[in-house]
Design an enzyme around this catalytic site. Structure first.
Site, PDB file in Angstrom:
ATOM      1  N   THR A  60      30.445  31.292  71.880  1.00  0.00           N
ATOM      2  CA  THR A  60      28.995  30.492  71.655  1.00  0.00           C
ATOM      3  C   THR A  60      29.566  28.863  71.522  1.00  0.00           C
ATOM      4  OG1 THR A  60      29.749  32.073  69.243  1.00  0.00           O
ATOM      5  CG2 THR A  60      28.607  30.080  69.252  1.00  0.00           C
TER       6      THR A  60
ATOM      7  N   GLY B  31      37.922  29.928  66.730  1.00  0.00           N
ATOM      8  CA  GLY B  31      38.789  29.941  65.454  1.00  0.00           C
ATOM      9  C   GLY B  31      39.938  30.013  66.229  1.00  0.00           C
TER      10      GLY B  31
ATOM     11  N   GLU C 107      30.912  38.558  65.231  1.00  0.00           N
ATOM     12  CA  GLU C 107      31.698  38.981  66.124  1.00  0.00           C
ATOM     13  C   GLU C 107      29.711  40.034  66.312  1.00  0.00           C
ATOM     14  OE1 GLU C 107      32.870  39.580  68.330  1.00  0.00           O
ATOM     15  OE2 GLU C 107      34.762  38.558  67.587  1.00  0.00           O
TER      16      GLU C 107
ATOM     17  N   ASP D 277      25.711  39.000  64.780  1.00  0.00           N
ATOM     18  CA  ASP D 277      25.263  38.817  63.997  1.00  0.00           C
ATOM     19  C   ASP D 277      24.319  40.209  63.407  1.00  0.00           C
ATOM     20  OD1 ASP D 277      22.624  37.491  61.801  1.00  0.00           O
ATOM     21  OD2 ASP D 277      21.652  38.666  62.766  1.00  0.00           O
TER      22      ASP D 277
HETATM   23  C1  LIG Z   1      49.055  33.078  59.036  1.00  0.00           C
HETATM   24  C2  LIG Z   1      48.901  34.447  59.796  1.00  0.00           C
HETATM   25  C3  LIG Z   1      50.024  34.369  59.676  1.00  0.00           C
HETATM   26  C4  LIG Z   1      50.628  35.607  60.487  1.00  0.00           C
HETATM   27  C5  LIG Z   1      51.563  35.629  61.890  1.00  0.00           C
HETATM   28  C6  LIG Z   1      51.408  37.048  62.361  1.00  0.00           C
HETATM   29  C7  LIG Z   1      51.762  36.659  63.954  1.00  0.00           C
HETATM   30  C8  LIG Z   1      51.995  37.274  64.860  1.00  0.00           C
HETATM   31  C9  LIG Z   1      51.462  38.347  64.781  1.00  0.00           C
HETATM   32  C10 LIG Z   1      51.096  39.989  65.961  1.00  0.00           C
HETATM   33  C11 LIG Z   1      51.061  40.978  65.833  1.00  0.00           C
HETATM   34  C12 LIG Z   1      50.169  41.239  66.991  1.00  0.00           C
HETATM   35  C13 LIG Z   1      49.727  42.572  67.716  1.00  0.00           C
HETATM   36  C14 LIG Z   1      47.889  42.411  67.444  1.00  0.00           C
HETATM   37  C15 LIG Z   1      47.311  42.658  67.287  1.00  0.00           C
HETATM   38  C16 LIG Z   1      46.101  43.161  67.554  1.00  0.00           C
HETATM   39  C17 LIG Z   1      45.202  41.920  66.340  1.00  0.00           C
HETATM   40  C18 LIG Z   1      43.808  42.431  66.036  1.00  0.00           C
HETATM   41  C19 LIG Z   1      43.354  41.003  65.300  1.00  0.00           C
HETATM   42  C20 LIG Z   1      41.716  40.942  65.377  1.00  0.00           C
HETATM   43  C21 LIG Z   1      41.726  39.979  64.265  1.00  0.00           C
HETATM   44  C22 LIG Z   1      39.991  39.564  64.409  1.00  0.00           C
HETATM   45  C23 LIG Z   1      39.995  38.323  63.828  1.00  0.00           C
HETATM   46  C24 LIG Z   1      37.683  38.278  63.986  1.00  0.00           C
HETATM   47  C25 LIG Z   1      37.739  37.125  63.922  1.00  0.00           C
HETATM   48  C26 LIG Z   1      36.305  37.382  64.585  1.00  0.00           C
HETATM   49  C27 LIG Z   1      36.523  35.479  64.695  1.00  0.00           C
HETATM   50  C28 LIG Z   1      34.945  35.561  65.490  1.00  0.00           C
HETATM   51  C29 LIG Z   1      34.779  35.589  66.891  1.00  0.00           C
HETATM   52  C30 LIG Z   1      33.151  35.833  67.747  1.00  0.00           C
HETATM   53  O1  LIG Z   1      31.792  35.550  66.964  1.00  0.00           O
HETATM   54  S1  LIG Z   1      33.405  36.077  68.839  1.00  0.00           S
HETATM   55  C31 LIG Z   1      31.691  36.120  69.514  1.00  0.00           C
HETATM   56  C32 LIG Z   1      30.197  36.855  69.514  1.00  0.00           C
HETATM   57  N1  LIG Z   1      29.282  37.028  69.830  1.00  0.00           N
HETATM   58  C33 LIG Z   1      28.842  37.624  69.422  1.00  0.00           C
HETATM   59  O2  LIG Z   1      29.077  39.029  69.057  1.00  0.00           O
HETATM   60  C34 LIG Z   1      27.578  37.685  69.915  1.00  0.00           C
HETATM   61  C35 LIG Z   1      26.430  38.931  69.882  1.00  0.00           C
HETATM   62  N2  LIG Z   1      26.025  38.939  71.496  1.00  0.00           N
HETATM   63  C36 LIG Z   1      25.523  40.103  72.349  1.00  0.00           C
HETATM   64  O3  LIG Z   1      26.763  40.760  72.195  1.00  0.00           O
HETATM   65  C37 LIG Z   1      24.664  40.180  72.610  1.00  0.00           C
HETATM   66  O4  LIG Z   1      24.927  39.293  73.784  1.00  0.00           O
HETATM   67  C38 LIG Z   1      23.567  41.220  72.690  1.00  0.00           C
HETATM   68  C39 LIG Z   1      24.427  42.855  71.962  1.00  0.00           C
HETATM   69  C40 LIG Z   1      22.889  41.072  71.933  1.00  0.00           C
HETATM   70  C41 LIG Z   1      23.015  41.528  73.900  1.00  0.00           C
HETATM   71  O5  LIG Z   1      21.656  41.285  73.854  1.00  0.00           O
HETATM   72  P1  LIG Z   1      20.714  41.317  75.435  1.00  0.00           P
HETATM   73  O6  LIG Z   1      19.857  41.971  74.863  1.00  0.00           O
HETATM   74  O7  LIG Z   1      20.083  39.695  75.875  1.00  0.00           O
HETATM   75  O8  LIG Z   1      21.424  41.664  76.155  1.00  0.00           O
HETATM   76  P2  LIG Z   1      21.976  41.588  77.728  1.00  0.00           P
HETATM   77  O9  LIG Z   1      23.404  40.553  78.319  1.00  0.00           O
HETATM   78  O10 LIG Z   1      21.222  41.487  79.075  1.00  0.00           O
HETATM   79  O11 LIG Z   1      22.363  42.931  77.865  1.00  0.00           O
HETATM   80  C42 LIG Z   1      21.216  44.374  77.447  1.00  0.00           C
HETATM   81  C43 LIG Z   1      21.943  45.815  78.019  1.00  0.00           C
HETATM   82  O12 LIG Z   1      23.508  45.645  77.936  1.00  0.00           O
HETATM   83  C44 LIG Z   1      23.902  46.145  76.723  1.00  0.00           C
HETATM   84  N3  LIG Z   1      25.049  46.147  75.352  1.00  0.00           N
HETATM   85  C45 LIG Z   1      24.821  45.114  75.104  1.00  0.00           C
HETATM   86  N4  LIG Z   1      26.111  44.281  75.187  1.00  0.00           N
HETATM   87  C46 LIG Z   1      27.248  45.347  74.942  1.00  0.00           C
HETATM   88  C47 LIG Z   1      28.487  45.954  75.288  1.00  0.00           C
HETATM   89  N5  LIG Z   1      28.723  45.271  73.974  1.00  0.00           N
HETATM   90  N6  LIG Z   1      28.301  46.684  75.435  1.00  0.00           N
HETATM   91  C48 LIG Z   1      28.232  47.940  76.168  1.00  0.00           C
HETATM   92  N7  LIG Z   1      26.246  47.484  76.802  1.00  0.00           N
HETATM   93  C49 LIG Z   1      26.209  46.726  75.850  1.00  0.00           C
HETATM   94  C50 LIG Z   1      22.463  46.597  75.992  1.00  0.00           C
HETATM   95  O13 LIG Z   1      22.086  48.012  75.666  1.00  0.00           O
HETATM   96  C51 LIG Z   1      21.676  46.769  76.969  1.00  0.00           C
HETATM   97  O14 LIG Z   1      21.558  47.843  78.044  1.00  0.00           O
HETATM   98  P3  LIG Z   1      20.284  48.783  78.764  1.00  0.00           P
HETATM   99  O15 LIG Z   1      20.148  47.536  79.411  1.00  0.00           O
HETATM  100  O16 LIG Z   1      19.069  48.901  77.347  1.00  0.00           O
HETATM  101  O17 LIG Z   1      20.952  49.363  78.916  1.00  0.00           O
END
Ligand SMILES: CCCCCCCCCCCCCCCCCCCCCCCCCCC/C=C/C(=O)SCCNC(=O)CCNC(=O)[C@H](O)C(C)(C)COP(=O)(O)OP(=O)(O)OC[C@H]1O[C@@H](n2cnc3c(N)ncnc32)[C@H](O)[C@@H]1OP(=O)(O)O
Ligand SMILES: Cc1cc2nc3c(=O)[nH]c(=O)nc-3n(C[C@H](O)[C@H](O)[C@H](O)COP(=O)(O)OP(=O)(O)OC[C@H]3O[C@@H](n4cnc5c(N)ncnc54)[C@H](O)[C@@H]3O)c2cc1C
Length: 665
Positions: free
Chosen positions: A138, A177, A424, A426
């Site tokens: 982002t 993050g 992840e 909106d």
């Molecule tokens: C103090 C702590 C102590 C602890 C210590 C412990 C130590 C050790 C630990 C060890 C651990 C070991 C093991 C651990 C294992 C796992 C850990 C797991 C942890 C998880 C924790 C997660 C935390 C979460 C925190 C979150 C943080 C946030 C992160 C973010 O936000 S990242 C940024 C995210 N951004 C977005 O989501 C953007 C949103 N936009 C989009 O996704 C896309 O652009 C869209 C979907 C809007 C698409 O727009 P557009 O139309 O422009 O798209 P095009 O690109 O042109 O494509 C169109 C076309 O593609 C299809 N399509 C779109 N997306 C997808 C897709 N994802 N997949 C498939 N197809 C897709 C769409 O349908 C169109 O298809 P078609 O052309 O119509 O056919």
């Protein structure tokens, strides 16, 4: 186990085996055992204390996060914990931090988008924390529109390097993050430019800080983006800002599994869908659905236990007052949330299965289920997080005034949770993705193409467009087929209505834009159908334990009929049911609440949460709420002195001045 159990009477009325319900909730006996062990490990370790978190300054809180992460890692190594155990430990420590992004996004991005050689090089470093990574996608100007990102990665064939650059203010990376203070590396998403052509967004591994003294590398400007919503809460995370001034990285730090740039600068795209670039987001979205059931169940556990302890009104003659849990309004607000927690848990398990299945197919170069994975992860992420965020706030209100205290745990839980509606993807943007896929599927029905997976029901279009519900009594709504049919007909009719309206617009895009509010509702209806279907399927399975299946059956019905009642307008407007049938559903819902009531406390006990994890004086296992509230108040820093700081500066002069004025009168 508590010495005095103020909730003993509640626990005694349960009509099912709580230990077996714990297994149904956790997924297996093994899962209960491991979770139990990790929860106790965390709860018994003073370093993982969290009851003082809302009183720490931002700097103290961040340092506390670093300390906890280092200590957690030490314990993981000492105890040789498995990945499953380590992840549970991370969850029970319950403090957002750079570790989440390192393991949850940086590592998966390299796994999903890196070549075998790149994985071989980078993953061992990441697994041992020799480098710390984040996910830098982002920017200040663009988040949702990934294709609109501005950071550039221009290939320089002279030196065999990419030049990473932030050409504008709005191209500054903003939000990642772990970026602000902790990360040494990032997977940076940037526009790949080679031979003068822009090939769109690709991922690159970029080192940001020195591995010797943590100072930013030349050309890299970075820091934290500032305080966020709520005290404590997500402020333990160093969400960051990052700018590049022509930073050079070797060519082999472009993640090259999906496409490559040759030594000469030729762009080569492997024969795979370009959407695989979004794979890390799909992975995290499915894990967010599982997290939704955790956050929701915590809030519900607090509200149910406290509602059983809290008494108000009801006694005209000096007899006992009424437990607020006995008020029908309290039940009608709380029990659907309890049912939703179970519903999200089971749909989360199913989604995890789907994700694993799709991943295996992708490995075998079968991309046929990519769209299904995208629609389900995006839609379920959107619906479960929105419901959970609203539900935590509802639980706060269900706990009355005391719910507003930090010591209830609910304000912090809400503040930590609510950004899940935005990160992840909106939720509105994600639901519109689901709607697009729905519209595509409807348009293909005419050509006879049979929809598959969670869209398969649309293949019954002839029947579902005209069927009439056969429900004629409240009990008829306990029939899963009646529920399933009503939900399928509602979802399909809403989607078909949208498609018909769009087809009358000047263009498909124009129609989609004009009808987007309706499309959102159609997408929600489709996702609710998936949740209901997966709950029904779960209840159809063999479920051991006295009364467990019956309780889950009741919760499944509560969930479905509550949604039906809440969205009655959709069901009536699409003609799926009559107003009378809607009224019968509501009648049945009331009966189900009465069935849930004696089991409510035991149903939240089945989540098996320690008091440490719940972090709430209102949700204590022993229900001994009042002494705990009273004691907690005295721990506030404001109570460290009897006379407050500032008294001599501000209060005393004010009072004295007024006294003087009065004495002059
Ligand atoms: C103090 C702590 C102590 C602890 C210590 C412990 C130590 C050790 C630990 C060890 C651990 C070991 C093991 C651990 C294992 C796992 C850990 C797991 C942890 C998880 C924790 C997660 C935390 C979460 C925190 C979150 C943080 C946030 C992160 C973010 O936000 S990242 C940024 C995210 N951004 C977005 O989501 C953007 C949103 N936009 C989009 O996704 C896309 O652009 C869209 C979907 C809007 C698409 O727009 P557009 O139309 O422009 O798209 P095009 O690109 O042109 O494509 C169109 C076309 O593609 C299809 N399509 C779109 N997306 C997808 C897709 N994802 N997949 C498939 N197809 C897709 C769409 O349908 C169109 O298809 P078609 O052309 O119509 O056919
Ligand atoms: C706590 C937190 C942690 C984060 N962590 C990370 C991270 O680690 N790495 C990372 O890269 N990013 C991270 N992000 C960024 C996050 O992914 C984005 O904020 C998110 O994807 C939303 O994008 P946006 O901010 O551009 O919202 P916008 O798209 O600007 O949304 C603003 C409004 O516009 C609406 N809108 C936008 N587009 C449309 C449309 N096409 N149709 C209708 N309405 C629309 C939205 O619904 C919303 O109401 C994090 C964000 C937060 C809050």
């Amino acid at each position: 186990m508590a010495e005095v159990d103020h909730l003993a009477a509640e626990r005694a009325t349960a009509r099912f085996d709580v230990e077996e319900m714990k297994v149904a909730w956790a997924g297996s006996r093994h899962a209960v055992h491991v979770a139990d062990r990790m929860a106790r490990l965390v709860a018994s370790d003073p370093v993982f204390r969290k009851d003082n978190r809302t009183m720490l300054s931002r700097k103290e809180l961040f340092k506390d996060t670093l300390r906890k992460a280092a200590h957690a890692w030490k314990r993981i190594v000492e105890l040789r914990l498995t990945e499953e155990e380590a992840d549970l430990l991370r969850q029970y420590v319950d403090q957002p931090g750079y570790v989440d992004l390192h393991w949850g996004m940086f590592v998966p991005a390299i796994k999903g988008q890196g070549t075998e050689e790149q994985q071989h090089k980078w993953l061992p470093l990441a697994y041992k924390f020799q480098i710390i990574g984040c996910y830098a996608q982002t920017e200040l100007g663009h988040g949702s529109n990934v294709q609109g990102l501005e950071t550039t990665a221009t290939f320089d064939p002279k030196t065999d390097e990419f030049v990473i650059h932030s050409p504008t203010l709005t191209s500054s990376k903003w939000w990642p993050g772990g970026l602000g203070k902790a990360s040494t590396h990032a997977v940076v998403y940037a526009r790949l430019i080679t031979e003068g052509k822009d090939y769109g967004i690709h991922g690159f591994i970029v080192q940001l800080r020195s591995l010797e003294d943590h100072s930013p590398l030349p050309g890299v400007t970075l820091g934290d983006i500032g305080g966020k919503f709520g005290s404590g809460a997500y402020n333990s995370m160093d969400n960051g800002v990052l700018r590049f001034d022509h930073v050079r990285i070797p060519r082999d730090q472009m993640l090259m599994r999906l496409s490559q740039v040759t030594r000469e600068g030729k762009y080569v795209h492997s024969n795979v869908p370009k959407q695989l670039l979004y794979g890390t987001m799909v992975y995290v979205r499915q894990s967010i659905v599982a997290d939704a059931s955790k956050a929701l169940s915590r809030a519900v556990c607090i509200a149910v236990r406290y509602s059983a302890v809290r008494k108000q009104f009801g006694s005209q003659d000096g007899g006992p007052e009424t437990q607020v849990l006995n008020y029908k309004t309290q039940q009608s607000r709380l029990f659907p949330l309890l049912a939703s927690a179970y519903a999200f848990r089971f749909v989360g398990d199913w989604l995890n299965w789907l994700y694993t299945d799709v991943t295996q197919k992708l490995e075998a170069k079968d991309f046929s289920t990519l769209q299904e994975a995208h629609a389900c992860t995006a839609g379920l992420k959107a619906v479960t997080t929105s419901v959970t965020a609203d539900a935590i706030e509802e639980c706060r209100k269900l706990c009355g005034g005391h719910g507003y205290l930090n010591s209830s745990g609910l304000p912090e839980l809400f503040a930590v949770y609510v950004p899940a509606c935005t990160y992840e993807g909106d939720n509105v943007v994600l639901l519109l993705q689901v709607a697009r896929i729905l519209m595509k599927t409807v348009s293909q029905l005419a050509s006879g193409k049979q929809p598959v997976g969670t869209m398969a029901y649309m293949g019954k279009v002839q029947y579902l467009m005209q069927c009439k519900s056969a429900v004629s009594s409240a009990e008829d709504w306990l029939n899963p087929d009646a529920i399933q049919e009503a939900f399928e007909a509602r979802a399909l009719r809403m989607a078909v209505n949208c498609a018909q309206n769009i087809s009358q617009a000047a263009s498909q895009e124009e129609g989609f834009y004009e009808r987007s509010p309706d499309l959102l509702e159609a997408a929600v209806a489709h996702i609710q159908l998936i949740i209901v279907t997966k709950f029904i399927e779960k209840v159809h399975q063999e479920i051991p334990g006295h009364g467990v299946k019956e309780q889950l059956q009741a919760l499944c019905n509560v969930y479905a009929l509550y949604i039906l009642h809440k969205h009655l307008g959709d069901f009536l407007a699409t003609g799926c049911i009559t107003p009378r049938q809607g009224a019968l559903a509501n009648e049945q819902l009331g009966k189900l609440y009465a069935q849930v009531r004696p089991n409510a406390v035991a149903l939240v006990d089945a989540f098996n949460y320690t008091d440490h994890y719940l972090g709430s004086v209102l949700g204590r296992y022993d229900g001994d709420v009042y002494p705990a509230l009273y004691e907690e108040a005295w721990k506030d820093p404001l109570n460290e002195t009897v006379v407050p700081e500032g008294y001599h500066e501000y209060l005393r002069p004010l009072i004295k001045q007024q006294q003087l004025k009065l004495s002059r009168l």
